[in-house]
Design an enzyme around this catalytic site. Structure first.
Site, short mmCIF file in Angstrom:
data_model
loop_
_atom_site.label_atom_id
_atom_site.label_comp_id
_atom_site.label_asym_id
_atom_site.label_seq_id
_atom_site.Cartn_x
_atom_site.Cartn_y
_atom_site.Cartn_z
N LYS A 23 -9.43 -41.22 3.19
CA LYS A 23 -8.39 -41.10 2.19
C LYS A 23 -8.89 -41.70 0.88
CE LYS A 23 -4.94 -44.19 1.66
NZ LYS A 23 -5.17 -45.52 1.08
N HIS A 44 -6.49 -44.28 8.68
CA HIS A 44 -6.89 -45.32 9.64
C HIS A 44 -5.69 -45.90 10.40
CE1 HIS A 44 -5.79 -48.29 6.54
NE2 HIS A 44 -5.76 -49.17 7.51
N LYS A 64 -4.76 -47.31 14.98
CA LYS A 64 -4.16 -48.56 15.49
C LYS A 64 -3.47 -48.27 16.83
CE LYS A 64 -3.11 -50.23 10.81
NZ LYS A 64 -4.08 -51.26 10.53
N GLU A 67 2.39 -56.45 2.53
CA GLU A 67 1.08 -57.09 2.58
C GLU A 67 1.11 -58.40 1.81
OE1 GLU A 67 -2.43 -54.23 2.71
OE2 GLU A 67 -1.14 -53.34 1.20
N ASP A 110 -0.98 -44.85 -2.58
CA ASP A 110 -1.90 -45.57 -1.70
C ASP A 110 -1.39 -45.61 -0.25
OD1 ASP A 110 -4.20 -47.12 -1.19
OD2 ASP A 110 -3.08 -49.00 -1.43
N HIS A 161 -0.23 -43.31 5.27
CA HIS A 161 0.07 -44.24 6.36
C HIS A 161 1.56 -44.23 6.77
CE1 HIS A 161 -3.89 -45.42 5.43
NE2 HIS A 161 -3.62 -46.36 4.54
N LYS A 181 2.36 -55.18 -2.27
CA LYS A 181 1.29 -56.19 -2.21
C LYS A 181 1.86 -57.52 -2.69
CE LYS A 181 -2.60 -53.27 -2.17
NZ LYS A 181 -2.87 -53.09 -0.74
#
Ligand code: BG6
Length: 504
Positions: free
Chosen positions: A153, A183, A187, A221, A240, A245, A345
């Site tokens: 990505k 990704h 998981k 995060e 992002d 995700h 974030k």
């Protein structure tokens, strides 16, 4: 069932000297080697711009693994699995916008060699590399050999660019050769979402708008933008994290049961859900989204400059580091069930979770009891990371002669039963790339459906000159995010409340 070792293959990594290769790809392959899932027939051919020979790349990786070992992050890399693999790593240096390097790759690969080309490079190179691979005949498949391409990505930066990239790639290769990575799908806890639903009647039977009030998907995060300013200022939290995700999590939660666990059956159902996401008008997009950017403050005991004062960020940047959305999935199953999403974030905790809140039971029968407060609804909290696990919150009678209730939670922690801490999260993705299983990879239509749902937010923000709302580092995000959910009479699940504490 014991997984079979992967077939012989050469993994050609574009961007072999980069961070992704040494931090994730190589350690994942070492783990696969150790577990016997790849053997001596795996070769790595690294491609990078830096001058050097095979020993140059091997030495680089040695040094990096040594650093990891010293940092105590990974004790076992300096073992036979690495030394075995090390001998099968080679390197070509050159510019992958030029033809020579593709001629050289062609010379290094035998005519019947299987190859997986891994594009660990900036996104601007995705299309051009696939074109060159195809022009040089490197993507042709025969009965003897497969040829696949794995693409990291971000896949596009909006709907138009994602469509253009898909068109460029699919003009040269078949969809069955393309492995678009997310990704999050590597998981264990994410893969477990489907199993938890479809292997458990007591979960799946209630999995619809008759019983579920709303769903919250959160990826908060602790980390700030740090040294990724250049990438992040052009990207922002929405691009992002959301169409990739968070939408993968949503698709796993909202999909219909597939007819089988076959890759296409699963990808069909996931794409159907993403295509059912309500496409908002510009006014609706504005009303159903909140964006924020962190200000200056203290985070985790250190001083953090404001996002707009971070290196490589323009001081008048309007990029968001936080986004909260209210989304609707227009299917029979989910009509009227809002999906609230948030990611940011520099927040109060690292916490990726999915919270399913069930409808309340009727209160009438409790009128004459001690239960004066509101009956809490049942909740299923799926903790994706950290402290992977699940909690089911139910109400029980508190002991004593009177009827009063007490909320309790039934907890499962992965760590109590399995050891999933020593994996990078890339092992299953790489293994699946080698064995040709596309289940955990995104298909073109799914990616485009995700961008289509996100596009109205991008458009609404582009048309709105206001800067994102500031939030304090270490907080739960901007105040308006609270309003977004409160106006519906609901509350965000508290961040960092990991219900399942280690038993001790
Ligand atoms: C990446 C984003 O794709 O995912 C990062 O670019 C983000 O900004 C990361 O930090 C989150 O992944 P994880 O696995 O650390 O939750």
């Amino acid at each position: 069932m014991i997984a079979k070792p992967a077939p012989p293959v050469t993994l050609v990594i574009f961007g072999a000297t980069g961070d992704l290769t040494r931090r994730l790809l190589v350690p994942a392959i070492i783990n696969l080697t150790r577990s016997g899932l790849v053997g001596d027939s795996l070769h790595i051919l690294g491609v990078g711009i830096e001058e050097g020979d095979d020993e140059f790349l091997r030495k680089r990786l040695d040094d990096f693994l040594e650093q990891l070992r010293k940092g105590g992050e990974e004790e076992t890399h300096k073992d036979d699995a690495w030394y075995d693999l090390r001998e099968r790593i080679s390197y070509i240096s050159g510019d992958f916008t030029k033809d020579d390097i593709f001629d050289e790759i062609g010379r290094r690969l035998g005519p019947n060699d299987n190859a997986a080309f891994y594009l660990a490079v900036p996104p601007a190179f995705f299309g051009p590399i696939v074109e060159k691979l195809s022009d040089h005949g490197l993507m042709e498949e025969t009965n003897e050999r497969f040829r696949r391409v794995a693409i990291e990505k971000p896949f596009g930066t909006d709907l138009a660019s994602a469509r253009a990239l898909n068109a460029c790639i699919l003009d040269r290769v078949e969809e069955s050769q393309v492995y678009r990575l997310d990704h999050f799908l590597g998981k264990e806890t994410v893969q477990n979402l489907m199993t938890s639903r479809f292997a458990n009647m007591m979960i799946e039977a209630l999995w619809n708008n008759n019983y579920i009030d709303h769903v919250q998907i959160t990826a908060s995060e602790l980390v700030d933008v740090g040294s990724r300013g250049k990438f992040y200022d052009a990207t922002g939290a929405l691009r992002d994290m959301v169409p990739n995700h968070l939408f993968q999590l949503l698709a796993m939660i909202a999909m219909e049961p597939p007819n089988s666990f076959d890759a296409e059956a699963i990808r069909n159902e996931k794409s159907k859900v993403l295509k059912a996401l309500r496409i908002y008008t510009p006014e609706e997009a504005k009303a159903n989204a909140v964006r924020g950017a962190y200000g200056a403050g203290s985070l985790d005991g250190r001083d953090l400059p404001a996002f707009r004062e971070t290196k490589d960020i323009s001081p008048d940047s309007r990029t968001e580091t936080y986004v909260a959305l209210k989304l609707l999935v227009d299917t029979w199953r989910w009509a009227g069930v809002p999906f609230y999403m948030r990611t940011g974030k520099a927040m109060t905790a690292r916490d990726t979770e999915i919270v399913i809140t069930f409808r309340k039971v009727p209160f009438a029968q409790f009128r004459e009891t001690e239960v004066t407060r509101k009956l809490p609804p049942n909740r299923l909290v799926i903790q994706v990371q950290p402290d992977e696990g699940m909690s089911m919150e139910i109400s029980i009678k508190s002991p004593g002669p009177l009827v009063d209730i007490e909320p309790v939670s039934l907890d499962f922690r992965y760590a109590d039963k399995f050891d999933i801490s020593k994996t990078t999260g890339y092992e299953s993705l790489i293994y699946d790339l080698f064995i040709g299983d596309q289940t955990l990879f995104q298909r073109a239509d799914g990616i485009e459906a995700g961008w289509a749902a996100v596009q109205p937010f991008l458009d609404a923000w582009a048309a709105n000159p206001n800067a994102p709302e500031t939030y304090a580092p270490g907080s739960m995000g901007p105040a308006s995010a609270e309003d977004l959910i409160r106006r519906d009479g609901r509350e965000w699940h508290e961040l960092g409340v990991i219900l399942h504490k280690p038993r001790g």
